[in-house]
Write a protein that holds these residues in place. Sequence first.
Motif, PDB file in Angstrom:
ATOM      1  N   THR A  44      91.785  20.195  12.450  1.00 26.90           N
ATOM      2  CA  THR A  44      90.668  19.379  12.938  1.00 26.90           C
ATOM      3  C   THR A  44      89.893  20.144  14.017  1.00 26.90           C
ATOM      4  N   CYS A  45      90.646  20.802  14.915  1.00 33.22           N
ATOM      5  CA  CYS A  45      89.983  21.571  15.989  1.00 33.22           C
ATOM      6  C   CYS A  45      89.181  22.721  15.422  1.00 33.22           C
ATOM      7  N   ILE A  46      89.757  23.409  14.416  1.00 36.45           N
ATOM      8  CA  ILE A  46      89.041  24.541  13.815  1.00 36.45           C
ATOM      9  C   ILE A  46      87.750  24.031  13.161  1.00 36.45           C
ATOM     10  N   ALA A  47      87.845  22.916  12.435  1.00 35.75           N
ATOM     11  CA  ALA A  47      86.662  22.351  11.753  1.00 35.75           C
ATOM     12  C   ALA A  47      85.609  21.957  12.776  1.00 35.75           C
ATOM     13  N   ALA A  48      86.066  21.340  13.874  1.00 32.01           N
ATOM     14  CA  ALA A  48      85.122  20.875  14.910  1.00 32.01           C
ATOM     15  C   ALA A  48      84.410  22.048  15.558  1.00 32.01           C
ATOM     16  N   SER A  49      85.172  23.134  15.824  1.00 36.06           N
ATOM     17  CA  SER A  49      84.550  24.285  16.485  1.00 36.06           C
ATOM     18  C   SER A  49      83.584  24.982  15.543  1.00 36.06           C
ATOM     19  N   THR A  50      83.918  25.007  14.262  1.00 34.49           N
ATOM     20  CA  THR A  50      83.017  25.621  13.278  1.00 34.49           C
ATOM     21  C   THR A  50      81.721  24.826  13.210  1.00 34.49           C
ATOM     22  N   LEU A  51      81.849  23.503  13.196  1.00 34.70           N
ATOM     23  CA  LEU A  51      80.677  22.643  13.172  1.00 34.70           C
ATOM     24  C   LEU A  51      79.851  22.867  14.443  1.00 34.70           C
ATOM     25  N   GLY A  52      80.572  23.039  15.579  1.00 29.15           N
ATOM     26  CA  GLY A  52      79.876  23.294  16.843  1.00 29.15           C
ATOM     27  C   GLY A  52      79.059  24.573  16.775  1.00 29.15           C
ATOM     28  N   LEU A  53      79.674  25.650  16.182  1.00 26.88           N
ATOM     29  CA  LEU A  53      78.959  26.919  16.063  1.00 26.88           C
ATOM     30  C   LEU A  53      77.726  26.761  15.194  1.00 26.88           C
ATOM     31  N   TYR A  54      77.891  26.000  14.088  1.00 24.71           N
ATOM     32  CA  TYR A  54      76.748  25.781  13.190  1.00 24.71           C
ATOM     33  C   TYR A  54      75.624  25.117  13.949  1.00 24.71           C
ATOM     34  N   ASN A  55      75.949  24.138  14.795  1.00 26.76           N
ATOM     35  CA  ASN A  55      74.906  23.423  15.529  1.00 26.76           C
ATOM     36  C   ASN A  55      74.349  24.249  16.678  1.00 26.76           C
ATOM     37  N   ALA A  56      74.990  25.411  17.006  1.00 25.50           N
ATOM     38  CA  ALA A  56      74.470  26.247  18.069  1.00 25.50           C
ATOM     39  C   ALA A  56      73.221  26.995  17.624  1.00 25.50           C
ATOM     40  N   TYR A  57      72.906  27.018  16.334  1.00 18.85           N
ATOM     41  CA  TYR A  57      71.681  27.644  15.869  1.00 18.85           C
ATOM     42  C   TYR A  57      70.493  26.799  16.317  1.00 18.85           C
ATOM     43  N   GLY A  58      69.276  27.408  16.202  1.00 20.59           N
ATOM     44  CA  GLY A  58      68.075  26.747  16.684  1.00 20.59           C
ATOM     45  C   GLY A  58      67.754  25.483  15.917  1.00 20.59           C
ATOM     46  N   ALA A  59      66.847  24.693  16.509  1.00 18.80           N
ATOM     47  CA  ALA A  59      66.564  23.375  15.947  1.00 18.80           C
ATOM     48  C   ALA A  59      65.305  23.393  15.117  1.00 18.80           C
ATOM     49  N   GLY A  60      65.156  24.355  14.255  1.00 20.26           N
ATOM     50  CA  GLY A  60      64.072  24.327  13.281  1.00 20.26           C
ATOM     51  C   GLY A  60      64.491  23.461  12.127  1.00 20.26           C
ATOM     52  N   GLY A  61      63.794  23.616  11.019  1.00 20.40           N
ATOM     53  CA  GLY A  61      64.109  22.803   9.855  1.00 20.40           C
ATOM     54  C   GLY A  61      63.729  23.549   8.601  1.00 20.40           C
ATOM     55  N   PRO A  62      63.682  22.819   7.475  1.00 17.41           N
ATOM     56  CA  PRO A  62      63.305  23.478   6.228  1.00 17.41           C
ATOM     57  C   PRO A  62      61.871  23.998   6.311  1.00 17.41           C
TER      58      PRO A  62
END
Lengths: 88, 319
Positions: B10-28
């Motif tokens: 669960t911790c590994i999944a959460a941290s991976t999700l955190g890294l993904y959200n660390a990218y910029g807030a653009g969009g398609p």
Amino acid sequence: MGRGPYEKSGLLRETSIPPLARVHKTFEITYPFKDVKKGTASRRELLEDELTVSVVLWYLPFGEFDGNETVFFEQEKDLDLKTEWIWR
Amino acid sequence: MRNYWTIALTCIAASTLGLYNAYGAGGPKPTPLPKAKTIAELAERYDSSKCLECHEDVHDEWSESLHAKSILGTPRTAPTIITAIEKGLKLFPYSGVKEDADITVEHLMMCMKCHLPQLDEATDEVAREIVATIRNWQQANRDQDYTKAKKLEKTIASLNIGCMVCHNKLALIHKYADGYPQADTIYGANEGDHEDENYPKMAVAPALGEAIFCGQCHGQGPNFELDHPSQCATAYGSYLFAYVAHGGSDTCQECHMKKSGLGHDMQSYRDDTMIEMALDVNVEGRSLFWRKNRQEGVLPIGIINVELYNKSGHGIPDG
């Protein structure tokens, strides 16, 4: 930037001062003198033993004085030959 | 043991999700707006006066900079665009340009890639209108019709590198990672709500404070992606390959905005503060009698030694 793109084909030659680099330039300015005949010999006489030199660093965006020039630095330097070896 | 692995996964999944959200807030990648058909339409789309009400100080700073008149210039940029057409495009045998009527956005991108990147949102008519406006401005000055010249100058200056170029169009550089700039979002240092009906959102532009951001235009040399690469700006290349390579670490923004105290009034060689920050000049002088050669003999000479030290992050001059 001082040349339109049609004149540019790359950095052909380094004419800028690179960052964190030092550039030296030496200028020689001859004091006014004249050669005076004394009998059969000739002797040099110093006409002025002091010079005030104005040092001005210009940036010429278009490579010439055309109204766009900017002064980056200016300073006056006083030089004298009073304590130097005198011509014989 | 099972619970331990469940918690660990669960911790590994959460941290991976955190890294993904660390990218910029653009969009398609957004659907492009219809192309602007006139200078007025393009200028209105990128009009910085919309930001004036809440960001007056920054707007006033910006308006003093050459970004605010990026195709007019000092005003030597606009005439140089014409020269690039007359001495360049019209003389290049394969450009397809013989008359002003042949000019397209693609042709002008030789200049406008940096001087007016939003021109790619305009029709070829706008490219030709820009050229015609600059010519009419030059003619008005030659005719000493200064009222007309002033009006045309204002039209030329209405197209510029304004707020929405940096804080939207060019805000996100690594689009695969950070997304594409969204039409309803202002990109800067903060995220959240933005009190504007057209741009109700704020998001972080990860590279806004980095030199690479300025490098998008203040480039690395020839723009090889163009059919006919032009090369005006090499400051970022000089920054990367000479300044950083020799241990420099300041960014463009740190010198041109923060340390200078000029903020959005980004200046260069015409500003005393920037000259002072960029260059150390040391002058020494002495005098001596010097035997130059047999013919001239011993001469009294003054010697001036000048040392120039470039303290800035790029070659001087550059752009």
